[in-house]
Every structure is written in C-alpha cells, then in structure tokens.
Design an enzyme around this catalytic site. Structure first.
Site, PDB file in Angstrom:
ATOM      1  CG  ASP A   6      12.743 -27.944   6.952  1.00 46.28           C
ATOM      2  OD1 ASP A   6      13.694 -28.250   7.654  1.00 46.28           O
ATOM      3  OD2 ASP A   6      13.292 -26.520   6.700  1.00 46.28           O
ATOM      4  CE  LYS A   9      11.096 -30.766  12.940  1.00 47.23           C
ATOM      5  NZ  LYS A   9      12.337 -29.211  12.603  1.00 47.23           N
ATOM      6  CD  GLU A  69      14.482 -25.106  11.670  1.00 49.19           C
ATOM      7  OE1 GLU A  69      14.589 -23.749  11.608  1.00 49.19           O
ATOM      8  OE2 GLU A  69      14.251 -25.797  10.749  1.00 49.19           O
ATOM      9  CD  GLU A  86      18.962 -29.650  14.081  1.00 49.09           C
ATOM     10  OE1 GLU A  86      17.660 -29.636  13.658  1.00 49.09           O
ATOM     11  OE2 GLU A  86      19.975 -29.981  12.452  1.00 49.09           O
TER      12      GLU A  86
HETATM   13  O1  KIV Z   1      14.610 -31.705   8.740  1.00 46.23           O
HETATM   14  C1  KIV Z   1      15.191 -31.924   9.094  1.00 46.23           C
HETATM   15  O2  KIV Z   1      15.177 -33.691   9.263  1.00 46.23           O
HETATM   16  C2  KIV Z   1      15.183 -32.251  10.781  1.00 46.23           C
HETATM   17  C3  KIV Z   1      15.089 -32.517  11.429  1.00 46.23           C
HETATM   18  C4  KIV Z   1      16.850 -32.994  11.349  1.00 46.23           C
HETATM   19  C5  KIV Z   1      14.749 -33.173  13.014  1.00 46.23           C
HETATM   20  O3  KIV Z   1      14.414 -30.826  11.468  1.00 46.23           O
END
Ligand code: KIV
Length: 265
Positions: A45, A113, A115, A182
């Site tokens: 994102d 993915k 968070e 991160e």
């Molecule tokens: O959105 C993204 O690109 C990410 C990465 C930097 C891990 O979550």
C-alpha cells in the site's frame, strides 16, 4: 526457476536461505523483477505514496489494491504475490477482514499482509482457518503514522521491545506464515528472528532477518522525497530520467530530433 509458494517461502528459513522481496505495482516492473530473479513481490500500500503521490498510505482503498494486485498477478509467472490489506479493510471486523482478504486472493494474490499485533490476532486466525495465507507486519507500521507522530523507529524502549516480541509470537501462533519487521533496532529484529519458526522480513531492521524487502522505487533511486537511513539506492533512475527528458526537449527545440533516420519514407 520454480514458482515460489507459501510452503517454499517457509522452507527458505529452515534451509538458511535469504528471502528477497521487492514491491511492485504494475506489470512492467513485475516482469523486470522476475527477470532479475526476485521470487516474491509485495503489492504494497506504499503505492499511495510512490504512485499516487499522497503523504501516507491511509487513503489507499480496496479498489486501488485490487487494481494493482490484478496488474502484478497477471504479469507474474513465478513470483509469490503478496497483497497489502489497506487501512480500514481489516480493522472494523473479523468478517470484513476475511472478505477483503478473499477479494485480494480473487484478484490474483497468493497471500495478504496486514499491520498490527494483538489487535489483529483474531483476523489472522480467521483468515488462515479459511485457507488465506497471512503475513504480519510489526514495528513502524505506516498505517499508524499519526499515532507515532511521524515515521519513527519503534521498539527502542525495553517495554516496547517486549511487547513487539509478544506480538510476533502471537501472530505466529495465530497462523501467520511470515512477519515483516519495519524500522526497529537490529538487535530486537535478531531476537524476534531467533524466537520464531516463521521467516522475518526486514525493512530498516538490520541484517539478522531471514529476508529483506524494499520499496522498488526507493531501491531504483526513482523516489528521493524521503531518504531513511536504511535505504540503499541501487540505481539512480530519477537522475537518468531527468537527463533523458531534458535532452529530448532540447533536441526537439533545436531541430536535432527527429532526423531523417527516425523518419518514414
Ligand atoms: O507497503 C509497503 O510497501 C510495505 C513494505 C515497505 C513492507 O508494507
């Protein structure tokens, strides 16, 4: 090169092989990344910042993610495609989280993915129960930028570090198959990596993670608005693009382009 799968991805950690990930948002860069041997692509994102020009990722929608996931998954021949769940696509309820994760898989992603730690454990459990592979994301999670008051390194205080380790173990127990770490101290990332059976993927988390991920445009030197300490540009494509465009403009103005050689007869 065989197709990268979720079980193969996990096998890398057991074999001590590094996992290499980059973000991509379109077909062209997906093909280039695959040609370079990159086996896992994250439709991040981060596209809100590097493609859409927004100050953060918060305005990225499910429709945006579905569109870019279709472009990447449509072009990927061997890479494992992981799609980010955007802000508000999984926070409101477990039901919405499962539905939106499923939509990203329907768009071609093999995994999603999201968070967060303890707050998303029930989401991760529900998704994995229904066959949706999930990657967790801890540390400086960009969707919480306002809570941090900016993009700041997390996990420096001992209590923060303990909480992050507990979150990492909870995500693993809930079924996450990997974890992005991160902007956290390298020593904390090492402890987390050694405490988990699932692979850790670092971005600004030092050298001890099981793999690394970078935003493609940062890596290529295309996006120089933000230059975090961890970033190493492997090319300077913005400078190249500027030079090429200035030359093109100059040559057309001066009547040097097109010449006879570039004309049809
Ligand atoms: O959105 C993204 O690109 C990410 C990465 C930097 C891990 O979550």
């Amino acid at each position: 090169m065989a197709r990268m799968t979720v079980p193969a991805f996990q096998q890398y950690k057991r074999e001590g092989k590094k996992l290499i990930l980059v973000t991509a948002y379109d077909a062209l860069f997906t093909k280039i990344a695959e040609q370079a041997g990159i086996e896992t692509i994250l439709v991040g994102d981060s596209l809100g910042v590097v493609v859409q020009g927004k100050p953060d990722t918060l305005s990225v929608t499910m429709e945006d993610m579905l569109y870019h996931t279709r472009l990447v998954a449509g072009a990927a021949q061997r890479a494992l495609v992981i799609a980010d769940m955007p802000f508000l696509s999984y926070q409101v309820s477990v039901e919405e989280a499962v539905r939106n994760a499923g939509r990203l898989l329907q768009a071609g992603a093999a995994a999603v993915k999201l968070e967060g730690g303890a707050a998303v454990v029930d989401r991760v459990q529900a998704m994995t129960r229904f066959g949706i592979p999930v990657v967790g994301h801890l540390g400086m999670t960009p969707q919480s930028v306002h809570q941090y008051g900016g993009y700041k390194v997390q996990g420096k205080q001992p209590e923060q570090a303990d909480a992050l380790l507990a979150d990492a173990k909870a995500l693993e127990a809930a079924g996450a198959f990997a974890l992005v770490l991160e902007a956290i101290p390298a020593t904390l990332a090492k402890t987390v990596t050694e405490s988990l059976a699932i692979p850790t993927i670092g971005i600004g988390a030092g050298a001890h993670c099981d793999g690394q991920v970078l935003v493609l445009y940062d890596l290529l030197g295309l996006f120089d608005d933000i230059a975090p300490k961890f970033l190493k540009p492997y090319a300077h494509l913005k400078a190249d693009a500027l030079q090429a465009l200035r030359r093109y403009k100059e040559e057309v103005e001066q009547g040097k382009y097109p010449t006879d050689a570039e004309s049809y007869h």
